[in-house]
Design a protein around this motif. Structure first.
Motif, PDB file in Angstrom:
ATOM      1  N   LEU A 172      -6.935  -3.137   8.922  1.00 56.21           N
ATOM      2  CA  LEU A 172      -6.128  -2.658   7.808  1.00 56.21           C
ATOM      3  C   LEU A 172      -6.517  -3.422   6.552  1.00 56.21           C
ATOM      4  O   LEU A 172      -6.415  -4.655   6.506  1.00 56.21           O
ATOM      5  N   THR A 179      -5.256  -4.018   3.224  1.00 54.46           N
ATOM      6  CA  THR A 179      -4.003  -3.856   2.465  1.00 54.46           C
ATOM      7  C   THR A 179      -4.011  -4.800   1.270  1.00 54.46           C
ATOM      8  O   THR A 179      -3.260  -5.775   1.210  1.00 54.46           O
ATOM      9  N   THR A 202      -4.720   1.270   2.491  1.00 51.14           N
ATOM     10  CA  THR A 202      -3.377   1.802   2.251  1.00 51.14           C
ATOM     11  C   THR A 202      -3.124   2.091   0.777  1.00 51.14           C
ATOM     12  O   THR A 202      -1.975   2.226   0.352  1.00 51.14           O
TER      13      THR A 202
END
Length: 308
Positions: free
Chosen positions: A61, A63, A91
């Motif tokens: 991820l 982020t 994201t």
């Protein structure tokens, strides 16, 4: 699973995926707040540099803030940190999957999953993901994989075309981010007016307004602008100039936008709009006879609402 960027979003998504059976193996964070957040939401997960996160994880991820993302992806790809077959998920609401092209050329599988939610950086965020919509953009062959990850987090996937990502993000920011500013300003004015608990006063009102707007759109408009009460609006502007001059420009801009929408949907009578628009254009008191002086209790009151 690994997380690059332990801001408010990354640890919450990782904790949610952990509940779905994914195993967090590494997280990166720079600030003291990020380190504390990672320790609280992903306990016992090693804190390592970004390249090491990619070395340990199959699902990563990313982020980080929007403006940081392109450089981060390019740097990771150029240094050989990206591995073929590795799922890279960012994201950002602004970007689609194309921002991950440097990593894709290195063999990574790019996914853009943006949660349409505001985050606190605490465990409550994991609960809020249940039923949260995610803006999903990915290569067609990865669409099912992207949507499956969203569903594992308890979210609802909403497909967004690559070219539409900036517009999609603008729509969310206009509603959510500006709402916070408007509510904070409203509470400030109420405190200045002597209201001891502005949050308690605004809660039911704003909750009803939001519910009505989501159900009925422009038909939910109420208040002096949609009624064409030029004198009331002028009084508002006068008070703002005295007590909160920094709010005048925002009030006028939102009132003009409201008037335009009320006119377009037949809520604001054209014969009342002229005086109102003069007030909004000039931004000063309309008590010189250009505005309505009878007010909501005058002879025209039966034709409109006497609400806020």
């Amino acid at each position: 699973m690994g997380v690059v960027g332990a801001g408010r979003v990354g640890p919450a998504l990782a904790a949610s995926l952990q509940l779905a059976g994914h195993r967090p193996v590494a997280v990166s964070g720079v600030s003291d707040a990020s380190v504390r957040r990672a320790a609280a939401m992903l306990p016992d997960v090693p804190l390592v540099p970004p390249a090491e996160v990619l070395a340990r994880a199959e699902l990563v991820l990313l982020t980080v803030p929007d403006d940081v993302l392109p450089g981060l992806v390019e740097g990771l790809a150029e240094t050989g940190a990206v591995r073929p077959g590795q799922l890279l998920v960012h994201t950002s609401g602004r970007y689609g999957a194309a921002v991950l092209d440097p990593a894709r050329r290195a063999g990574a599988l790019p996914l853009a999953l943006h949660p349409a939610m505001t985050f606190t950086g605490t465990s409550v965020d994991v609960q809020r993901l249940a039923g949260c919509s995610f803006g999903v953009t990915a290569p067609e062959e990865l669409r099912l994989a992207a949507e499956a990850l969203v569903i594992e987090m308890g979210g609802e996937p909403e497909w967004i075309e690559e070219a539409a990502r900036p517009l999609y993000h603008a729509g969310l920011a206009l509603g959510a981010n500006h709402l916070v500013t408007l509510v904070a300003q409203s509470m400030e004015l109420l405190r200045t007016a002597g209201v001891s608990a502005p949050d308690r006063m605004l809660g039911p009102l704003l909750g009803a307004a939001l519910d009505n707007a989501l159900r009925s759109g422009d038909a939910a408009l109420t208040g002096p602008v949609s009624r064409g009460d030029a004198g009331t609006v002028a009084a508002h502007v006068s008070e703002l100039r005295e007590h909160a001059p920094g709010m005048v420009a925002g009030y006028l801009a939102m009132a003009r936008a409201t008037a335009d929408r009320a006119l377009a949907h037949g809520l604001l009578k054209p014969e009342l709009a002229e005086d109102l628009l003069v007030v909004l254009a000039d931004g000063h008191d309309a008590a010189d006879g250009r505005g309505r002086t009878d007010g909501p209790g005058g002879p025209d009151a039966a034709d409109g609402e006497s609400d806020r």
